[in-house]
Write a protein that holds these residues in place. Structure first.
Motif, PDB file in Angstrom:
ATOM      1  N   UNK A 711       0.705  -0.905  -0.195  1.00 33.53           N
ATOM      2  CA  UNK A 711      -0.137   0.432   0.285  1.00 33.53           C
ATOM      3  C   UNK A 711       1.168   1.519  -0.026  1.00 33.53           C
ATOM      4  N   UNK A 712       0.226   2.127  -0.633  1.00 32.19           N
ATOM      5  CA  UNK A 712       1.022   3.461  -0.769  1.00 32.19           C
ATOM      6  C   UNK A 712       2.054   4.512   0.394  1.00 32.19           C
ATOM      7  N   UNK A 713       1.050   3.937   1.863  1.00 31.34           N
ATOM      8  CA  UNK A 713       2.210   4.586   3.236  1.00 31.34           C
ATOM      9  C   UNK A 713       2.579   3.746   4.357  1.00 31.34           C
ATOM     10  N   UNK A 714       2.610   2.310   3.066  1.00 33.45           N
ATOM     11  CA  UNK A 714       3.386   1.511   3.713  1.00 33.45           C
ATOM     12  C   UNK A 714       5.263   1.731   2.887  1.00 33.45           C
ATOM     13  N   UNK A 715       4.793   1.846   1.046  1.00 34.48           N
ATOM     14  CA  UNK A 715       5.510   2.174   1.151  1.00 34.48           C
ATOM     15  C   UNK A 715       6.465   3.445   1.161  1.00 34.48           C
ATOM     16  N   UNK A 716       5.826   4.052   1.414  1.00 33.43           N
ATOM     17  CA  UNK A 716       6.271   5.798   2.319  1.00 33.43           C
ATOM     18  C   UNK A 716       6.585   5.779   3.428  1.00 33.43           C
ATOM     19  N   UNK A 717       5.536   4.976   4.666  1.00 36.02           N
ATOM     20  CA  UNK A 717       6.225   4.963   6.141  1.00 36.02           C
ATOM     21  C   UNK A 717       7.594   4.318   6.191  1.00 36.02           C
ATOM     22  N   UNK A 718       8.218   3.359   4.990  1.00 38.58           N
ATOM     23  CA  UNK A 718       9.419   2.673   5.387  1.00 38.58           C
ATOM     24  C   UNK A 718      10.480   3.515   4.779  1.00 38.58           C
ATOM     25  N   UNK A 719      10.166   4.589   3.678  1.00 43.43           N
ATOM     26  CA  UNK A 719      11.138   5.858   3.123  1.00 43.43           C
ATOM     27  C   UNK A 719      11.154   6.286   4.955  1.00 43.43           C
ATOM     28  N   UNK A 720      10.417   6.969   5.187  1.00 47.74           N
ATOM     29  CA  UNK A 720       9.498   8.132   5.941  1.00 47.74           C
ATOM     30  C   UNK A 720      10.498   8.156   7.372  1.00 47.74           C
TER      31      UNK A 720
END
Length: 890
Positions: A711-720
Motif C-alpha cells: 500500500x502507498x503509506x506502507x511504502x512511504x512509511x518505510x522510507x520516512x
C-alpha cells in the motif's frame, strides 16, 4: 502414578481434556459448576493389556476395538477412583460419568454426542462406566467423524469426567449468540422439563426464548412437551422417559426471570472465554448449574445480520478498475476519492461543520472486496445527502451521479440518519450553494486555464529525472504532486458537475420540447464538437498507418508483432519516426486499465500500438479502410429537427441555445480534463516503478514489480520512518499469494450486501436474480457510426493478446483507451455499455468503423463465430441464419 486430577484454581492441565478443561476454567471464574474430578488418560494406558498396547501401536482401528472389548480399570486405578469418590460423594451421592477427550469441545471440532455418557451412576458402578467411556472413544462413529474432519485416524485416550449428579427439574441448552441466524447480540435459551437428555436426543421439543443484550425477551416459542427424562439408575444410561400431564405440556418450563438468568449465564461463559459459547444447564430446586460449555463453531461461517449494512456496487467503478486490483492501486485510488470528494463538498458550499461531522464517509467511498474495487454505495448516498437540495432533488442527483439502481427508502432513511437536515435548512443551504455555483460557472474557464497551468508545472520533467532520484526524493516528488494537484482538483470537479447538470437539462428539454422519446437527440447535438482529445489517438494511428501502408515490408513487420525490430524500424523511418515518437510522448501513458498503476503502458510495451498501425496499414493497402465518419452530419440533422420542433417558440430557442452551448463546452472539457488525470496517474505510476527498482536493488523486495503488492503509506512509511513493520519482502509475498487466490476464485457479484465484518463469512452474492440472456434473433442498441456490415462475432473480455481476424466484428462489454489497438482490424463494433459520447463511439466514428453501443447482454447473446449483421445508423443488430452466411465462409 497420578490417576486423579481435581480442579485447581489457575491450573488447567491438557490431560483434563476439552470438556473438563473448560469447566476448570469456568470454575475459576466462580460460575456455578457442580463438584467434579477427572480420571486422567494415564489410567487408560495403565489399564491396557499387552494386546491392547500392541493394537494401539499398530494403529489398526479394527484391532483396537477388539482389544478394548474386555477392558476394565486396573486395580490401582480403581483404588484411586474410590478414594476420590469418597471425597466427592461422602453420602454416596450419584454421579455422572462423561467423556472429556483431548479434541472434544474444541474451537474447531466439538465431537458432540460422539462419546458415551452415563447419568445417575452409583459409586459402586463408576469403574464399569469409566471403561465404557474409554471404549466409546474408539467407537466407529468417532473414527468416522475424525476421517470426515481430516484428523489423525486414532484418537488419544479420553480423560473421564466424574461429576456430582444434578437431578434437574428443568434443563436444556443455551447459546450466547444465535447459531442459526448468526446474531451475536441475541442469546438463545432452550429448555425442557426434567433432564436435558430428552432435548439432546431429539425425543422432546424444547421451549425456546431469544434474549437481546438488554435482557429483553424478544421471541418465545413454546413447544408441546409430551415427555420428560427422569432419573432411573436401573437403566443403562441412568434415565427413563416419563409422560407429562396434558395440562402442563404447553406451559413454559421456565419463568421469564429464569430465562434471563440462563441467558446471562451463557453470556458470562462467552465473556470468560472471549468467544460465543454453547452451554448445557440444569436447574434443581431454585439453583442454576452450568454443566458444560463449548464454543459455537458454526458461527465462523455466518455474518451477523445485526451488523452494519454495506451495499457494494461496481457498475461504474469496474470500468476504471476491472478485475483484481493491486493493493498499491487501491490505496492510491481510495485516497484520491477521499480527497476529491471532500473538495467537492467544499465547492458545493456544504457547511464545514457538516463535513467534519461526517468525516468517516470520505475514506470509505471505495472498498476492496476479494481483490476487487467496489463503490460503498450507502456512503455515496450519505455524500449526496450532504449536498444542498438532496431532500427535494434526490432522483435528479442519483441520475447525475450515475446510480443505476436506487436504494429502498427504508434502508436509506436509516443510513442517512446522521446526515439528514430539515427542509428549511436544506433550502437555505441550497440557496447559498447556488450562489457559489453561479460564481463557479462564471469563472470556470479561467479556473480550467489555471488548472492546466498548474498541471503543466507540476508534471514538467523533473531535474534530475526520476530515474536518478533517491527513494526519499521520489517520495518528496509524490508529496509535491499531492499538494499541487491531488488536493486541488477543483476545475475538473466543477466542470464534471456542470457537465452532468447541462447534459441532464439538455436531455430533459429534448424530451419535453422536441418529443424525443428515444433520448438520443441530445447525443446527436453534441456530436462533431471537435477538440476532444479522446479522438486524437485514432487520428494519429490513421496518420501513421497511411505512412506505413506505402511500404509493404514495413506493414508486415509491424503487423506480425516483432516488437524489437518494429520499434527500431519505426524510430529509424524518416516519416514514421517523428509521428511514432510523438504519439508515445503524448499518449504513452494510455493503456488498458490505465488507472491501475500496475498496468503496463505503451512506454513499457509499445507492441499494441505497433500492431494496430500495422493492421490498419494492411486495411489501407487492401482498400478496406473506410474514411473517417463526418460527425457533423449527425449534428446538422439533429439541429434541423430542433428548429422544426421549436418553430414559433423564440424564448425556448434562446434558452436551448445557451444550454446546448454549455453542454458542448462542459462535455468537451470533461473528456480533456480526464486525459489530465491520465497524465497524473502516469507520473505517479513511474514514481512507484522507480521506487520498486530501488527497493529491489537494495534487497528490500525480491522484484521491482513487487512494489504493487504494497500500500502507498506502507511504502512511504518505510522510507520516512513511520511504518509499523519493515519486512516488505515478506508482506509482498503474502499479498501476492492472496491476490493469486482471488484471481482464480469466482468474483463477487456486481452488486451485493454485507452485514458486519465485510471480509468475513460473506457470500458476496447478489440477492437479485441474474439478468436473463436476451432472447430472439435481434437486439436494438444505439447506433453511433453508420454502416451496414456482416461478419463473424469475436467476443473479447480481455484484449491482452487478443487477435481480431479480417472481417470479424468486435464484441465487448466495455472499452477504454487501451482497446483502440484492436479497432483497426475489425469491420464492426458492438459494445454492451456506452453512449454516443463514450470512448468506443468517439473512436469508431473517427476510424469509420460501423458501431452500435448500449446493447445490454450482447456478450452473452453472441458467442465466438456467430454470424451477425449490424446497422450502425439504426442501432439494429441481427443474427444471421445459415442461408445468409456467405457460401465461402469457413
Amino acid at each position: 502414578m497420578t490417576y486423579i486430577i481435581t480442579p485447581t484454581p489457575g491450573k488447567s492441565p491438557a490431560a483434563l481434556g476439552g470438556k473438563a478443561k473448560a469447566l476448570a476454567s469456568l470454575q475459576g471464574a466462580s460460575l456455578p459448576i457442580p463438584p467434579w474430578f477427572v480420571v486422567s488418560p494415564t489410567a487408560f494406558q495403565d489399564s491396557l493389556t499387552a494386546a491392547g498396547h500392541a493394537a494401539l501401536s499398530a494403529g489398526n482401528p479394527a484391532e483396537v476395538l477388539i482389544a478394548l472389548q474386555l477392558l476394565s480399570p486396573a486395580e490401582p486405578v480403581c483404588l484411586a477412583v474410590a478414594a476420590a469418590l469418597t471425597r466427592l460423594c461422602p453420602q454416596g451421592e450419584l454421579v455422572a460419568v462423561r467423556s472429556s477427550a483431548l479434541d472434544e469441545d474444541g474451537n474447531e471440532h466439538s465431537f458432540a454426542g460422539q462419546l458415551d455418557s452415563f447419568l445417575f451412576v452409583s459409586p459402586t458402578d463408576v469403574a464399569k462406566q469409566i471403561a465404557a467411556v474409554w471404549r466409546s472413544g474408539f467407537h466407529e462413529r468417532v473414527l468416522a467423524y475424525r476421517r470426515e474432519k481430516c484428523l489423525t485416524p486414532l484418537p488419544a485416550p479420553p480423560a473421564v469426567l466424574i461429576q456430582r449428579m444434578v437431578s434437574a427439574d428443568v434443563a436444556g441448552v443455551a447459546f450466547s449468540a444465535d447459531p442459526v441466524s448468526g446474531r451475536r447480540g441475541v442469546a438463545v435459551v432452550s429448555g425442557v422439563f426434567g433432564l436435558g437428555t430428552s432435548l439432546v436426543s431429539g425425543e422432546c421439543d424444547a421451549d425456546t426464548w431469544r434474549v437481546d443484550r438488554n435482557g429483553t425477551i424478544v421471541e418465545v416459542e413454546l413447544a408441546d412437551k409430551e415427555t420428560a427424562h427422569r432419573a432411573d439408575p436401573e437403566t443403562g444410561e441412568g434415565v427413563r422417559s416419563t409422560v407429562i400431564a396434558p395440562e402442563d405440556a404447553k406451559k413454559p418450563c421456565l419463568s421469564d426471570g429464569q430465562v434471563r438468568e440462563v441467558a446471562a449465564l451463557a453470556r458470562s461463559a462467552a465473556s470468560h472465554f472471549g468467544r460465543p459459547q454453547d452451554i448445557e444447564w440444569a436447574i434443581e430446586g431454585d439453583r442454576l448449574h452450568l454443566l458444560q460449555s463449548r464454543p459455537i463453531t458454526s458461527l465462523a461461517a455466518l455474518p451477523d445480520p445485526d451488523g452494519e449494512l454495506n451495499i457494494w456496487d461496481n457498475s461504474n467503478i469496474a470500468e476504471s478498475y476491472g478485475g483484481v486490483t493491486t493493493p498499491l492501486t487501491f490505496s492510491f485510488a481510495r485516497h484520491i476519492y477521499e480527497e476529491v470528494y471532500r473538495q467537492f463538498c467544499r465547492i458545493m458550499a456544504v457547511p464545514k461543520k457538516a463535513i467534519v461531522a461526517n468525516e468517516r464517509i470520505f475514506p470509505r467511498m471505495l472498498g476492496l472486496v476479494r481483490g476487487r474495487v467496489y463503490y460503498n454505495l450507502l456512503n455515496w448516498y450519505r455524500l449526496l445527502a450532504l449536498l444542498p437540495g438532496f431532500t427535494t432533488n434526490r432522483r435528479f442527483m442519483e441520475q447525475m451521479m450515475g446510480v443505476k439502481e436506487g436504494i429502498p427508502d427504508e434502508i436509506l432513511t436509516e443510513a442517512l440518519a446522521t446526515c439528514k437536515v430539515g427542509r428549511m435548512q436544506d433550502a437555505f443551504n441550497l440557496s447559498r450553494s447556488l450562489g457559489g455555483l453561479v460564481l463557479n460557472q462564471l469563472g470556470l474557464q479561467k479556473n480550467i486555464d489555471r488548472f492546466y497551468a498548474r498541471m503543466n508545472r507540476a508534471l514538467a520533467p523533473p531535474n534530475p529525472p526520476l530515474e536518478e532520484l533517491r527513494p526519499d526524493e521520489l517520495v518528496a516528488h509524490y508529496r509535491m504532486l499531492e499538494e499541487q494537484l491531488l488536493t486541488r482538483w477543483d476545475a475538473p470537479l466543477v466542470n464534471d458537475f456542470f457537465a452532468m447538470v447541462f447534459y441532464g437539462l439538455l436531455r430533459k428539454v429534448m424530451a419535453t420540447w422536441c418529443g424525443d422519446g428515444n433520448e438520443t437527440l441530445q447525443n446527436d447535438l453534441l456530436s462533431g464538437e471537435g477538440g476532444i482529445i479522446s479522438a486524437e489517438p485514432a487520428k494519429r494511428v490513421r496518420e501513421m498507418a497511411e505512412v506505413v501502408a506505402e511500404d509493404e515490408a514495413l506493414t508486415e513487420l509491424l503487423a506480425t508483432g516483432d516488437v524489437p525490430r518494429s520499434h527500431a524500424a519505426s524510430i529509424a523511418h524518416p516519416a514514421l519516426g517523428p509521428l511514432y515518437q510523438g504519439y508515445l510522448a503524448r499518449f504513452g501513458d494510455r493503456c488498458l486499465d490505465e488507472l491501475k498503476l500496475e498496468s503496463a503502458t505503451l512506454l513499457d510495451d509499445p507492441s499494441p500500438l505497433l500492431c494496430s498501425v500495422g493492421e490498419f496499414a494492411r486495411r489501407i493497402r487492401s482498400g478496406r479502410a473506410l474514411a473517417p465518419f463526418d460527425e457533423t452530419a449527425l449534428r446538422q440533422v439533429a439541429q434541423l429537427k430542433v428548429r422544426v420542433a421549436l418553430a414559433g417558440h423564440p424564448l425556448r430557442r434562446i434558452l436551448l441555445t445557451w444550454i446546448l452551448k454549455q453542454a458542448r463546452a462542459r462535455v468537451r472539457d470533461r473528456e480533456n480534463l480526464r486525459f489530465e488525470r491520465t497524465r497524473l496517474f502516469g507520473r505517479v505510476r513511474r514514481i512507484f516503478v522507480e521506487l520498486g527498482k530501488r527497493f529491489a536493488a537494495d534487497g528490500i523486495l525480491a522484484e521491482a514489480r513487487d512494489i504493487f503488492a504494497l500500500e502507498k503509506e506502507e511504502i512511504f512509511g518505510f522510507v520516512e520512518g513511520t511504518a509499523s513493520g519493515t519486512d516488505l519482502r515478506g508482506l509482498a509475498a503474502l499479498r501476492q499469494a492472496e491476490f493469486l487466490r482471488w484471481q482464480s476464485a469466482e468474483p463477487p457479484s456486481d452488486r451485493f450486501d454485507t452485514r458486519g465484518m465485510v471480509n468475513h463469512a460473506q457470500t458476496c452474492r447478489s440477492t437479485n436474480p441474474t439478468p436473463a440472456v436476451p432472447q430472439g434473433e435481434s437486439l436494438q442498441g444505439l447506433g453511433c457510426c453508420p454502416g451496414l456490415v456482416r461478419g463473424r462475432a469475436r467476443v473479447i473480455t480481455d484484449p491482452r493478446g487478443a487477435v481480431i481476424r479480417e472481417g470479424e466484428i468486435l464484441v465487448a462489454e466495455r472499452t477504454d483507451p487501451g482497446w483502440i489497438m484492436l479497432f483497426p482490424a475489425c469491420c464492426g463494433l458492438l459494445v454492451e455499455r456506452g453512449s454516443l459520447l463514450s470512448h468506443s463511439a468517439i473512436v469508431a466514428r473517427e476510424m469509420g468503423i460501423p458501431a452500435v453501443v448500449s446493447l445490454a447482454g450482447i456478450t452473452a447473446w453472441l458467442k465466438d463465430g456467430d454470424w451477425v449483421e449490424l446497422d450502425g445508423a439504426s442501432g439494429q443488430v441481427r443474427k444471421l441464419d445459415q442461408t445468409e452466411v456467405p457460401a465461402d465462409a469457413e
